[in-house]
Design a protein around this motif. Structure first.
Motif, short mmCIF file in Angstrom:
data_model
loop_
_atom_site.label_atom_id
_atom_site.label_comp_id
_atom_site.label_asym_id
_atom_site.label_seq_id
_atom_site.Cartn_x
_atom_site.Cartn_y
_atom_site.Cartn_z
N GLY A 73 58.69 -47.82 -21.63
CA GLY A 73 59.46 -47.02 -20.67
C GLY A 73 59.51 -45.56 -20.64
O GLY A 73 60.07 -44.81 -20.04
N ALA A 74 58.34 -45.16 -19.90
CA ALA A 74 57.68 -43.89 -19.90
C ALA A 74 57.85 -44.09 -18.08
O ALA A 74 57.74 -44.75 -17.38
CB ALA A 74 56.17 -43.31 -20.55
N PRO A 75 58.31 -42.38 -17.53
CA PRO A 75 58.33 -42.90 -16.71
C PRO A 75 56.99 -42.50 -15.91
O PRO A 75 55.91 -41.62 -16.63
CB PRO A 75 59.05 -40.62 -16.08
N THR A 76 55.89 -43.63 -14.91
CA THR A 76 55.24 -43.73 -14.69
C THR A 76 54.79 -43.07 -13.64
O THR A 76 55.19 -44.16 -12.29
CB THR A 76 54.48 -45.47 -15.37
N LEU A 77 53.78 -42.63 -13.01
CA LEU A 77 53.31 -42.73 -11.50
C LEU A 77 52.05 -43.54 -12.16
O LEU A 77 51.27 -42.43 -12.57
CB LEU A 77 52.99 -40.94 -11.27
N GLY A 78 51.93 -44.10 -11.02
CA GLY A 78 50.27 -45.26 -10.83
C GLY A 78 49.71 -44.05 -9.40
O GLY A 78 50.13 -44.07 -8.50
N LEU A 79 48.56 -43.46 -9.63
CA LEU A 79 47.51 -43.22 -8.70
C LEU A 79 47.12 -44.81 -8.21
O LEU A 79 45.84 -44.80 -8.92
CB LEU A 79 47.21 -42.16 -9.23
N PHE A 80 46.81 -44.75 -6.70
CA PHE A 80 46.23 -45.92 -6.07
C PHE A 80 44.99 -45.88 -5.29
O PHE A 80 45.27 -44.78 -4.51
CB PHE A 80 47.22 -46.74 -5.83
N GLY A 81 43.91 -45.91 -4.87
CA GLY A 81 43.08 -46.12 -4.36
C GLY A 81 42.37 -47.47 -3.74
O GLY A 81 43.56 -47.45 -2.84
N LEU A 115 37.24 -49.09 1.93
CA LEU A 115 38.30 -49.06 0.97
C LEU A 115 39.42 -47.49 0.62
O LEU A 115 38.14 -46.79 0.84
CB LEU A 115 37.92 -49.27 -0.52
N ALA A 116 40.30 -47.54 1.17
CA ALA A 116 40.25 -46.48 0.07
C ALA A 116 39.86 -45.29 -0.42
O ALA A 116 39.56 -46.49 -2.12
CB ALA A 116 42.14 -45.55 0.43
N ARG A 117 39.38 -44.21 -1.08
CA ARG A 117 39.03 -43.40 -2.43
C ARG A 117 40.13 -42.91 -3.13
O ARG A 117 40.94 -42.14 -2.34
CB ARG A 117 37.61 -43.06 -1.95
N MET A 118 40.04 -42.21 -4.04
CA MET A 118 40.65 -41.75 -5.26
C MET A 118 41.13 -40.55 -4.22
O MET A 118 41.65 -39.77 -4.40
CB MET A 118 41.02 -41.71 -6.28
#
Length: 140
Positions: A73-81, A115-118
């Motif tokens: 239930g935490a507000p979650t920000l996923g970072l995707f590369g 591929l995209a990089r972080m």
């Protein structure tokens, strides 16, 4: 303590799995965030879930902890590369993603080069998404 700006006043806890390899990956993050609480390799999964259920915000890469945060239930920000956010995004009403910019690869580029990089993930978009997740939602 935390960085200034919109995230000022929020404590930072760094989570990660056990082992020397994980600790080595996290070391630069801890060095960049003096005052952050180092919980890398120190919590069981149920303990991590309990901590995440009380978090104001979780920010992390495409990982099991990201999905655990959203499930807790935490507000979650996923970072995707390089991984596909459409397929692996966290789910829930308080989950968002920010993707690294894709670039046009030269002819003959390897799959890895395509591929995209972080490091191509714009900090401004991540900060805006984190700020929006921290903002209270008006009640109708």
């Amino acid at each position: 303590t935390s960085p200034g700006g919109a995230l000022a006043g929020h404590g930072i806890v760094i989570l990660g799995g056990p082992g020397a390899a994980e600790a080595a990956m996290v070391a630069p993050v801890l060095a960049a965030l003096p005052g952050a609480v180092d919980m890398v390799g120190k919590l069981s999964l149920p303990e991590a879930a309990a901590l995440l259920s009380r978090a104001s915000l979780y920010i992390g890469n495409d990982s099991g902890l990201m999905h655990l945060a959203a499930a807790a239930g935490a507000p979650t920000l996923g970072l995707f590369g390089p991984t596909n956010a459409e397929e692996y995004a966290p789910s829930g009403p308080h989950a968002r993603v920010v993707e690294a910019d894709r670039h046009v690869s030269p002819p003959g580029a390897t799959e890895l080069e395509r591929l995209a990089r972080m490091d191509a993930l714009p900090m401004e978009r991540a900060l805006a998404a984190a700020t929006a997740l921290l903002s209270p939602v008006p009640v109708a």
